[in-house]
Scaffold this active site. Structure first.
Site, PDB file in Angstrom:
ATOM      1  CE  LYS A 271       0.935   1.239   4.498  1.00 43.41           C
ATOM      2  NZ  LYS A 271       1.612   2.407   4.961  1.00 43.41           N
TER       3      LYS A 271
ATOM      4  N   PRO B 208       9.716  -4.186  -0.428  1.00 43.65           N
ATOM      5  CG  PRO B 208      10.782  -2.368  -1.410  1.00 43.65           C
ATOM      6  CD  PRO B 208       9.526  -3.159  -1.475  1.00 43.65           C
TER       7      PRO B 208
ATOM      8  CB  ALA C 291      11.598  -1.546   7.606  1.00 43.73           C
TER       9      ALA C 291
ATOM     10  CG  LEU D  92       6.322   0.464   0.350  1.00 40.58           C
ATOM     11  CD1 LEU D  92       7.245  -0.188  -0.667  1.00 40.58           C
ATOM     12  CD2 LEU D  92       5.425   1.496  -0.346  1.00 40.58           C
ATOM     13  N   GLY D  93       3.827  -1.401   4.091  1.00 34.76           N
ATOM     14  CA  GLY D  93       2.890  -2.311   4.760  1.00 34.76           C
ATOM     15  C   GLY D  93       3.074  -3.790   4.467  1.00 34.76           C
ATOM     16  N   GLY D  94       4.250  -4.190   4.006  1.00 40.06           N
ATOM     17  CA  GLY D  94       4.440  -5.586   3.602  1.00 40.06           C
ATOM     18  C   GLY D  94       4.156  -6.604   4.699  1.00 40.06           C
ATOM     19  N   GLY D  95       4.652  -6.353   5.895  1.00 33.49           N
ATOM     20  CA  GLY D  95       4.443  -7.285   7.002  1.00 33.49           C
ATOM     21  C   GLY D  95       2.960  -7.422   7.330  1.00 33.49           C
TER      22      GLY D  95
ATOM     23  CB  SER E 172       0.346  -6.977   2.906  1.00 30.79           C
ATOM     24  OG  SER E 172      -0.220  -7.665   1.829  1.00 30.79           O
TER      25      SER E 172
ATOM     26  CG  ASP F  50      -0.633  -0.038   8.354  1.00 30.78           C
ATOM     27  OD1 ASP F  50      -1.518   0.824   8.466  1.00 30.78           O
ATOM     28  OD2 ASP F  50       0.572   0.226   8.177  1.00 30.78           O
TER      29      ASP F  50
HETATM   30  P1  ATP Z   1       4.986  -0.669   9.629  1.00 27.87           P
HETATM   31  O1  ATP Z   1       3.793  -1.587   9.629  1.00 27.87           O
HETATM   32  O2  ATP Z   1       5.797  -0.722  10.885  1.00 27.87           O
HETATM   33  O3  ATP Z   1       4.698   0.716   9.120  1.00 27.87           O
HETATM   34  P2  ATP Z   1       6.387  -1.014   7.167  1.00 27.87           P
HETATM   35  O4  ATP Z   1       5.213  -0.930   6.280  1.00 27.87           O
HETATM   36  O5  ATP Z   1       7.324   0.148   7.164  1.00 27.87           O
HETATM   37  O6  ATP Z   1       5.960  -1.346   8.620  1.00 27.87           O
HETATM   38  P3  ATP Z   1       7.051  -3.832   6.969  1.00 27.87           P
HETATM   39  O7  ATP Z   1       7.468  -4.395   5.671  1.00 27.87           O
HETATM   40  O8  ATP Z   1       5.732  -4.220   7.461  1.00 27.87           O
HETATM   41  O9  ATP Z   1       7.266  -2.274   6.844  1.00 27.87           O
HETATM   42  O10 ATP Z   1       8.217  -4.213   8.026  1.00 27.87           O
HETATM   43  C1  ATP Z   1       8.358  -3.647   9.295  1.00 27.87           C
HETATM   44  C2  ATP Z   1       9.190  -4.577  10.169  1.00 27.87           C
HETATM   45  O11 ATP Z   1       8.388  -5.680  10.516  1.00 27.87           O
HETATM   46  C3  ATP Z   1      10.403  -5.155   9.472  1.00 27.87           C
HETATM   47  O12 ATP Z   1      11.550  -4.451   9.815  1.00 27.87           O
HETATM   48  C4  ATP Z   1      10.491  -6.587   9.956  1.00 27.87           C
HETATM   49  O13 ATP Z   1      11.461  -6.733  10.979  1.00 27.87           O
HETATM   50  C5  ATP Z   1       9.150  -6.867  10.620  1.00 27.87           C
HETATM   51  N1  ATP Z   1       8.371  -7.939   9.967  1.00 27.87           N
HETATM   52  C6  ATP Z   1       7.694  -8.898  10.596  1.00 27.87           C
HETATM   53  N2  ATP Z   1       7.060  -9.720   9.750  1.00 27.87           N
HETATM   54  C7  ATP Z   1       7.343  -9.271   8.514  1.00 27.87           C
HETATM   55  C8  ATP Z   1       6.968  -9.708   7.207  1.00 27.87           C
HETATM   56  N3  ATP Z   1       6.181 -10.787   7.012  1.00 27.87           N
HETATM   57  N4  ATP Z   1       7.416  -8.998   6.164  1.00 27.87           N
HETATM   58  C9  ATP Z   1       8.197  -7.905   6.363  1.00 27.87           C
HETATM   59  N5  ATP Z   1       8.589  -7.453   7.564  1.00 27.87           N
HETATM   60  C10 ATP Z   1       8.169  -8.124   8.647  1.00 27.87           C
END
Ligand code: ATP
Length: 289
Positions: free
Chosen positions: A11, A94, A96, A99-102, A104, A136
């Site tokens: 996102k 990518p 952290a 972009l909300g990858g974790g 998602s 998120d």
């Molecule tokens: P946030 O939800 O904190 O805004 P973000 O969108 O910046 O996060 P994410 O990709 O969600 O970034 O990763 C945040 C942190 O969550 C990473 O540094 C990682 O240590 C941790 N993490 C835990 N599970 C996952 C996952 N499945 N994918 C990516 N990161 C993960």
């Protein structure tokens, strides 16, 4: 053994305002969230017991700290069934980067296990479980475009928007969301909501007036790279650009897929860069054996 594959989109925040720090430690925010088609792939494989996460990306933890692991554990606790799952995450988003990858991946695990284990939990219940995993996470169950209020988890879907292309630039530094909020130095006094004005612009299809990110100013001070990337995009014709979430990703809005591709070709030597398109849904199960 059965297995299931779930597409797990990223996102961007088209608009992100932080109104106040709350007494409970969270922040009061208002945001417009947009799903995009830069996607991870989450494969869930039935096993007898236990939860195992595998992911080749260095920035992603494999054990209990992985949000997908927590999603699986939560479903097991909630349904009291005795099953196990192997979770393989192929990462394209990518970590952290705002972009909300974790989040998602967690939503993908909830939706995927609901199918894999024939749980038939209604979407309403999945959204409740998602909320307890992170602010998120519920967005990714439905995806598309939505307003987020409160802690970010009070969602109102927005319909009828036109798709567009984005160019995403990921600077080398990564940002911890917790630290980013701390650096805003907000108190408990609530700032004025702008969401009505934002929605008026959105109704007119005017995205240029809404692009805003509260974190951008502090991040620009700390990391001059943010400003440099925006200026580089501008020099290539992308005038509408903003940071996503608490950073570090910067997205620019392109007028076409061709324009986005052309810019990627130019700056791929300098930066980590992706082309993406808006995505109309959320996490989605694509194959099932
Ligand atoms: P946030 O939800 O904190 O805004 P973000 O969108 O910046 O996060 P994410 O990709 O969600 O970034 O990763 C945040 C942190 O969550 C990473 O540094 C990682 O240590 C941790 N993490 C835990 N599970 C996952 C996952 N499945 N994918 C990516 N990161 C993960």
């Amino acid at each position: 053994m059965k297995e299931i594959k779930v597409i797990s989109p990223a996102k961007v925040n088209l608009y992100l305002n932080v109104l106040a720090r709350r007494g409970d430690g969270y922040h009061e925010i208002e945001t417009i969230i947009q799903a995009i088609d830069l996607c991870d792939e989450v494969t869930l494989r039935e096993k007898e017991k236990g939860i195992e996460v595998s992911c080749q990306n260095e920035g992603v933890p494999e054990g209990e700290r992985n949000l997908a692991y927590r999603a699986a554990r939560l479903i097991l606790q909630e349904t009291k069934i005795s099953k196990g799952v192997g979770i393989e995450i192929k990462k394209n988003i990518p970590p952290a980067a705002g972009l909300g990858g974790g989040s998602s991946n967690a939503a993908a695990t909830l939706a995927g296990l609901n199918k894999l284990w024939n749980l038939n939990l209604p979407e309403r219940r999945l959204i409740q479980l998602a909320t307890s995993l992170g602010m998120d996470v519920p967005f990714f169950i439905q995806g598309g475009r939505a307003i987020g209020r409160g802690k970010g988890d009070e969602l109102t879907p927005l319909k009828g928007w036109s798709p567009f292309w984005l160019i995403l630039v990921i600077p080398e530094f990564r940002v911890s969301t917790k630290r980013a909020y701390q650096s805003l130095k907000l108190d408990l006094t609530k700032g004025e909501s702008q969401i009505k004005i934002v929605l008026k612009h959105l109704e007119k299809g005017d995205l240029s007036s809404i692009l805003y990110n509260k974190f951008e100013e502090v991040m620009q001070k700390k990391y001059p790279r943010v400003k440099m990337i925006k200026e580089r995009l501008k020099s290539l014709g992308i005038t509408l650009a903003s940071m996503s979430g608490s950073g570090s990703a910067i997205f620019g809005m392109a007028r076409s897929g061709e324009e986005a591709e052309r810019i990627r070709e130019v700056i791929k030597q300098e930066e980590e860069v992706y082309v993406a398109k808006t995505w109309n849904g959320g996490v989605s199960v694509v194959s099932w054996n």
